[in-house]
Design an enzyme around this catalytic site. Structure first.
Site: not given
Ligand code: PPE
Length: 319
Positions: A172
């Protein structure tokens, strides 16, 4: 307070975020004192790593959902970049819990961030100090309340997900998110709620900030792809589905497979479980939030708020 404007290209700066106290390099300071230099390496090159975590109100006070997994992923993100974290697991967990306590919110979105500082410019970051902060913010429904009730509308992005040999998509990292920003912005400007990103070959990757599931003939299919973030919500939903007795079969998919699904939903810490009503103007199922998607949302919300004894293990109570 509006904490997130999803409307593209309206950078008015009208509503500033109010995080209260922020954990900033080892101490809690008022937001006004948590400042960085304009020469910050991360600001110029996207050399930061972050997490998105939620704390929910439960009968026993606020609880952080899957704290260990998020902290582990933050450290993994740094490792992928070759960034030396100034804090370890215990210190990260401590900082997160202390920041929540100090700000006194029953529920919040938690944003830990590590980044290279302003000691030198040029892409080589080895002379730059690594900083660490944690902010907690109020953050409501990611794609809007209507998306939950009626289902969100997706459009396939003209921006492809970066391949794993171009960007470290399992990290991330701040810089990776330019790809997400562009895709989300394009979708919004065209009147859709969110973007669906494909890889160069046309396989479904993920949303700008969510993993994707399809549901067909009673089977739940997590859409997997090697470039996807290893989503913690995805893992939670898979475990909940198995517990609910749903057969689960991870699969890769092309966009037309999603069109044919009975239901599609997106998951993520911010998005939680969001039903999808249409993709590329084609209704998914009957074109409303699907029954299974809503059931999964309800089950997920029970788990995160401590109402499912089987999944108490996912919660870290703040007090
Ligand atoms: N893919 C991406 C690219 C992504 O950024 C997230 C989280 C996910 C999948 C889902 O991951 P998880 O949260 O572990 O289930 N995106 C984060 C950022 C959003 C933002 O706009 O900032 C979030 O959901 O916190």
């Amino acid at each position: 307070m509006a904490v997130k404007s999803k409307t593209a290209s309206t950078n008015t700066g009208a509503s500033a975020l109010d995080a209260g106290y922020i954990w900033f390099n080892g101490e809690l300071v008022p937001q006004s004192e948590a400042k960085v230099s304009v020469l910050t390496h991360a600001l110029h090159y996207g050399t930061s790593v972050f997490e998105g975590i939620r704390a929910y109100e439960t009968a026993k006070g606020p609880a952080v959902f899957r704290l260990q997994e998020h902290t582990k992923r933050l450290l993994d993100s740094a490792k992928i970049l070759g960034m030396k974290p100034p804090v370890d697991t215990t210190e990260i967990d401590h900082a997160i819990l202390e920041t929540i306590k100090k700000n006194g919110r029953q529920s919040c979105y938690i944003r830990p961030l590590m980044w290279y500082g302003a000691e030198s410019l040029g892409v080589d970051p080895t002379r730059n100090r690594v900083h660490f902060m944690v902010a907690t913010l109020p953050w409501g429904v990611y794609l809007g309340e209507e998306a939950i009730q009626k289902g969100a509308h997706l459009i396939t992005s003209s921006w492809r997900r970066s391949p794993g040999d171009v960007m470290p998509t399992k990290s991330k990292a701040g810089g990776n998110y330019v790809n997400s920003v562009l895709a989300n912005q394009e979708a919004r400007e065209n009147g859709f709620d969110e973007a669906l990103l494909l890889d160069k070959q046309g396989f479904v990757a993920e949303g700008s900030g969510e993993n994707i599931f399809m549901y067909r003939d009673g089977v739940l299919y997590p859409i997997v792809h090697s470039v996807n973030l290893r989503g913690i919500t995805r893992d939670s939903v898979i475990q909940l589905a198995k517990w609910m007795g749903t057969p689960v079969e991870a699969t890769m998919a092309t966009r037309d497979e999603l069109y044919m699904a009975d239901e599609v939903f997106m998951v993520g810490t911010a998005a939680e479980v969001t039903p999808i009503a249409s993709i590329d103007r084609r209704p998914i199922g009957t074109g409303v939030a699907g029954e299974y998607s809503l059931k999964m949302r309800e089950t997920y919300m029970k788990a995160v708020t401590g109402q499912l004894p089987e999944f108490q293990k996912w919660l870290t109570y703040v007090t």
